[in-house]
Every structure is written in structure tokens, then in C-alpha cells.
Enzyme design. Structure first.
Site, mmCIF file in Angstrom:
data_model
loop_
_atom_site.group_PDB
_atom_site.id
_atom_site.type_symbol
_atom_site.label_atom_id
_atom_site.label_comp_id
_atom_site.label_asym_id
_atom_site.label_seq_id
_atom_site.Cartn_x
_atom_site.Cartn_y
_atom_site.Cartn_z
ATOM 1 N N ASP A 146 4.744 5.971 -4.986
ATOM 2 C CA ASP A 146 4.560 7.353 -5.399
ATOM 3 C C ASP A 146 4.137 8.118 -4.140
ATOM 4 O O ASP A 146 3.700 7.517 -3.156
ATOM 5 C CB ASP A 146 3.484 7.420 -6.487
ATOM 6 C CG ASP A 146 3.141 8.838 -6.892
ATOM 7 O OD1 ASP A 146 4.073 9.630 -7.117
ATOM 8 O OD2 ASP A 146 1.940 9.150 -6.990
ATOM 9 N N ASP B 150 2.272 11.776 -3.791
ATOM 10 C CA ASP B 150 0.950 12.397 -3.843
ATOM 11 C C ASP B 150 -0.079 11.429 -4.442
ATOM 12 O O ASP B 150 0.092 10.944 -5.557
ATOM 13 C CB ASP B 150 0.980 13.663 -4.705
ATOM 14 C CG ASP B 150 1.971 14.699 -4.193
ATOM 15 O OD1 ASP B 150 1.534 15.656 -3.559
ATOM 16 O OD2 ASP B 150 3.183 14.531 -4.435
ATOM 17 N N ASP C 276 -0.646 5.919 -8.512
ATOM 18 C CA ASP C 276 -2.047 6.155 -8.876
ATOM 19 C C ASP C 276 -2.196 6.812 -10.242
ATOM 20 O O ASP C 276 -3.298 7.246 -10.595
ATOM 21 C CB ASP C 276 -2.737 7.017 -7.807
ATOM 22 C CG ASP C 276 -2.187 8.429 -7.752
ATOM 23 O OD1 ASP C 276 -0.943 8.580 -7.732
ATOM 24 O OD2 ASP C 276 -2.979 9.389 -7.745
#
Length: 214
Positions: free
Chosen positions: A5, A7, A164
Site C-alpha cells: 500500500d 499512504d 496498514d
């Protein structure tokens, strides 16, 4: 192959996302919010940011207008202060030294993904870069992850997906990949990563090397 991922996993973009949100708040006569208030929402896109910044949901009549305004502001500041998380540079160098390809799959629109990756010098190093609007459905659907595999000519079963947010793990599992939660990312106090069903968790980027070498 390792897919990340963007960001909150590969790059710390919270400063610029928060800066844009506070510019928008000031435009609407509101005081700026502290970074630590905005930071947990940084992985949740404009939907999450408008929720914390203006208490808006997608059901509000002004949501689309406010979203476009926010994105226009962010477009001007997105390369202001992006920072690789501590250990990411070393991690990517180690993966490349081992001839392990890596790529990025993000829900960030392509109009932001490309210049951001370019600004931190990673665009040409990644085996693939897939944005949220490159496929019919972004994460938590597996579409963008499967698209990345096709671009890299690698089977999903040979991939790790590191993220996250819960939707990252949902998407990775739906794509048939092994999944890893980046606990150093933008997790809120209310998040329960242990309940997301990921294969592994890491406290810092370099912890991933032990999984790859296992």
C-alpha cells in the site's frame, strides 16, 4: 513479489494530507486541527479526511463538492513533504539486491499516485504501480491487486501484500495473497489489526525481510 500500500505503508504522506485539510478548514472559517488528530485518518482517503475535518459522510449533500475542493487543494501540495518511513529505503534496496520485485497498489487516484512516486524517486524502480481508479473496484475488492500481478507477470500466490488498513488485508486475502499488517502505519486507537486475519504483522519495515527470507 512484495506489493505495498502507499499512504501509511510505503510513504508517510500524513503531513501533506493534513496540510491540505487544514487549508480547506481555514477556507471555511474553521481552526486548524493538530496533525495527531488527522494522522489516523490518512489511510482512509478523502472520505476519512472529510469525516475528521468536517464531520461529513458520503450521505451529506455537500460531500461531493467538498471532496472535489479538498482534492484540488491536495493536488497543489502533495509533493510538499512526503517522507519514506524509516527503514523503507533499506528494505527496497535489500529486496532489489535479492532480485525480489516489488510494486505499489493504492486506492489513491492515479493523478496523485504518479507524481508522488516520481517525487520520492520510486516510480521507475517499482515493478508495477496500480492506483484505485485503474480498476472497476478499488480495495477492499481484489481487482487492483490482481491487475498488479498481471502487470508483473506473477501469480497472486507468490505475492505478499503489505498494508496498514483492514481493507488492505481484505483485498489481499480475496486476491489469494499472503498479507501483512504494517503496525507502524496510520492505525487508529479503535483499529483491531489482530482481528483482521492477516498472515503476519510487522512493527517496522525491515521486519519484512525476515518473512521474505523464511
Amino acid at each position: 513479489m512484495i506489493l505495498f500500500d502507499l499512504d501509511g505503508t510505503l510513504v508517510d504522506t500524513a503531513h501533506d494530507l493534513a496540510y491540505a485539510l487544514n487549508l480547506q478548514r481555514v477556507r471555511h472559517g474553521l481552526a486548524e486541527l493538530p496533525l495527531d488528530v488527522i494522522r489516523p485518518y490518512a489511510s482512509h482517503g478523502s472520505k476519512g479526511l472529510l469525516a475528521v475535518g468536517f464531520d461529513l459522510t458520503t450521505e451529506d449533500a455537500v460531500f461531493d463538492e467538498m471532496r472535489e475542493e479538498y482534492l484540488a487543494i491536495y493536488d497543489q501540495v502533495l509533493t510538499r513533504q512526503p517522507i519514506l518511513f524509516d527503514g523503507i529505503s533499506e528494505l527496497l534496496t535489500s529486496l532489489e539486491a535479492k532480485n525480489i520485485p516489488w510494486g505499489v497498489v493504492t486506492n489513491k487516484p492515479r493523478r496523485f499516485t504518479q507524481p508522488l512516486m516520481q517525487s520520492i524517486g520510486l516510480l521507475t524502480r517499482a515493478a508495477c504501480v496500480v492506483s484505485g481508479d485503474d480498476a472497476p473496484q478499488p480495495k477492499p475488492a481484489p481487482d487492483t491487486l490482481l491487475m498488479a500481478c498481471k502487470q508483473a507477470d506473477i501469480n497472486p500466490e507468490q505475492c505478499w501484500y503489505v498494508g496498514d488498513a483492514e481493507r488492505d488485508i481484505q483485498a489481499g486475502k480475496a486476491a489469494g495473497m499472503r498479507t501483512v499488517v504494517a503496525l507502524y502505519g496510520y492505525l487508529a486507537d479503535t483499529d483491531q489489526p489482530a482481528a483482521w486475519g492477516a498472515d503476519q504483522t510487522i512493527n517496522e519495515p525491515l521486519d519484512l525481510l525476515a518473512l521474505v527470507n523464511a
